[in-house]
Write an enzyme that holds these catalytic residues in place. Structure first.
Site, short mmCIF file in Angstrom:
data_model
loop_
_atom_site.label_atom_id
_atom_site.label_comp_id
_atom_site.label_asym_id
_atom_site.label_seq_id
_atom_site.Cartn_x
_atom_site.Cartn_y
_atom_site.Cartn_z
N HIS A 199 14.15 -56.17 -68.44
CA HIS A 199 15.07 -57.15 -67.83
C HIS A 199 14.99 -58.50 -68.54
CE1 HIS A 199 17.32 -58.13 -63.85
NE2 HIS A 199 17.74 -58.91 -64.83
N ARG A 209 23.04 -53.96 -64.25
CA ARG A 209 22.18 -53.67 -63.10
C ARG A 209 21.87 -52.19 -63.08
NH1 ARG A 209 20.81 -58.28 -62.89
NH2 ARG A 209 21.11 -59.75 -61.18
#
Ligand SMILES: O=CC(=O)O
Length: 310
Positions: free
Chosen positions: A273, A225
């Site tokens: 991502h 993250r």
């Protein structure tokens, strides 16, 4: 008949409808799967943060919210969520993460860029990479994803240290924990992979102080993250040469704005991502198993601890 609400982005319906229906049938569950159910009549919610459900209060009879994502930081603090929340531990997502992490670790370990980008007619045979055993790799976070990546790298011969908040034992890895263990885990690591959940405690875990513990010229790989990294500190460490390269898949703001310094930085690789996505076939089986357990009066798998945030 159980009413299962599918609340994810519209495109996901096409990918998940058949695998979920199949998995429910195989688990012996009679399910009405739909993108719309009366809230009070909804038994379970299959949930992604980019779907329409934001307010869980009307879902008074819902037995569990089953996340389609591994990371739950965007929903865990939702005050309307009183139902059990389950993280997804998807074997398909885990395999994808192992492949992505292994690929990027090997890129740096083997110094592949020098050859892929440096075809200049000069025969430089004086530098050959060390063996993996001579390359200390540290994985921050040894939950399902970090442990699988660590074990794959250990299988290739890397000297892998895994770090977690609380004590853990992952065969094949040197496991450290807690604040003191973190310093030891980072000290002299040449490649660090961040796979921690995003919580108040893990924010900026790679800050200037901790980056300075790594071996000079270390590489940072973040498929976890964005907030795990102090971006300003990382950019500074890249500019000073303390960090040779950062491969980043996740960011504080996604999509990463086009003018963000990471895009143009010669020592940064940005991926959008994509390190590991949920795979509908494998994820559907896990969701069905959790509903089966709920209906059989068994505890749900991977229930999120709301205090810890994961
Ligand atoms: O980032 C992806 C996930 O949390 O599943």
């Amino acid at each position: 008949m159980l009413n299962v609400l599918f609340s994810a982005k519209p495109q996901a319906w096409d990918a998940y409808q058949a695998p979920l229906s199949d998995a429910f049938a195989k688990a012996g569950l009679a399910v009405a799967l739909a993108r719309d159910h009366a809230p009070a009549k909804t038994d379970y919610i299959v949930f992604a943060p980019n779907g329409p459900v934001r307010d869980f209060a009307p879902y008074v009879n819902t037995k569990a919210v089953l996340s389609l994502w591994a990371g739950v930081e965007t929903v865990v603090d939702n005050p309307t969520l009183t139902q059990p929340l389950c993280r997804l531990v998807d074997p398909g997502l885990t395999r994808g993460m192992v492949e992505w992490v292994t690929g990027h670790v090997l890129r740096h370990h083997l110094g592949m860029d020098a050859h892929i980008l440096g075809q200049d007619g000069i025969w430089r045979d004086e530098i050959s990479p060390p063996l993996a055993a001579e390359r200390p790799v540290t994985i921050l976070g040894i939950g399902a994803l970090g442990a699988a990546c660590g074990q794959a790298l250990a299988g290739l011969g890397f000297a892998v240290t895994g770090w977690s908040r609380s004590p853990k034992d992952v065969p094949g890895l040197r496991c450290l924990h807690g604040a003191a263990g973190l310093q030891e885990a980072l000290r002299a690591a040449q490649i660090v992979v961040t796979l921690l959940p995003q919580t108040a405690d893990t924010q900026n875990i790679l800050d200037a102080q901790n980056l300075a513990l790594l071996a000079p010229g270390a590489c940072v790989i973040n498929p976890g993250r964005g907030p795990l990294i102090d971006d300003a500190a990382l950019l500074q460490a890249l500019d000073s040469g303390q960090i040779a390269h950062a491969t980043l898949d996740v960011f504080r703001r996604e999509p990463l704005p086009a003018d963000h310094p990471y895009w143009a930085h010669p020592q940064v690789t940005v991926t959008p991502h994509i390190a590991a996505t949920t795979r509908p076939e494998t994820a559907a089986k896990i969701i069905a198993e959790n509903i089966r357990r709920g209906e059989a009066g068994l505890p749900f798998l991977n229930v999120v601890d709301r205090q810890l945030g994961y």
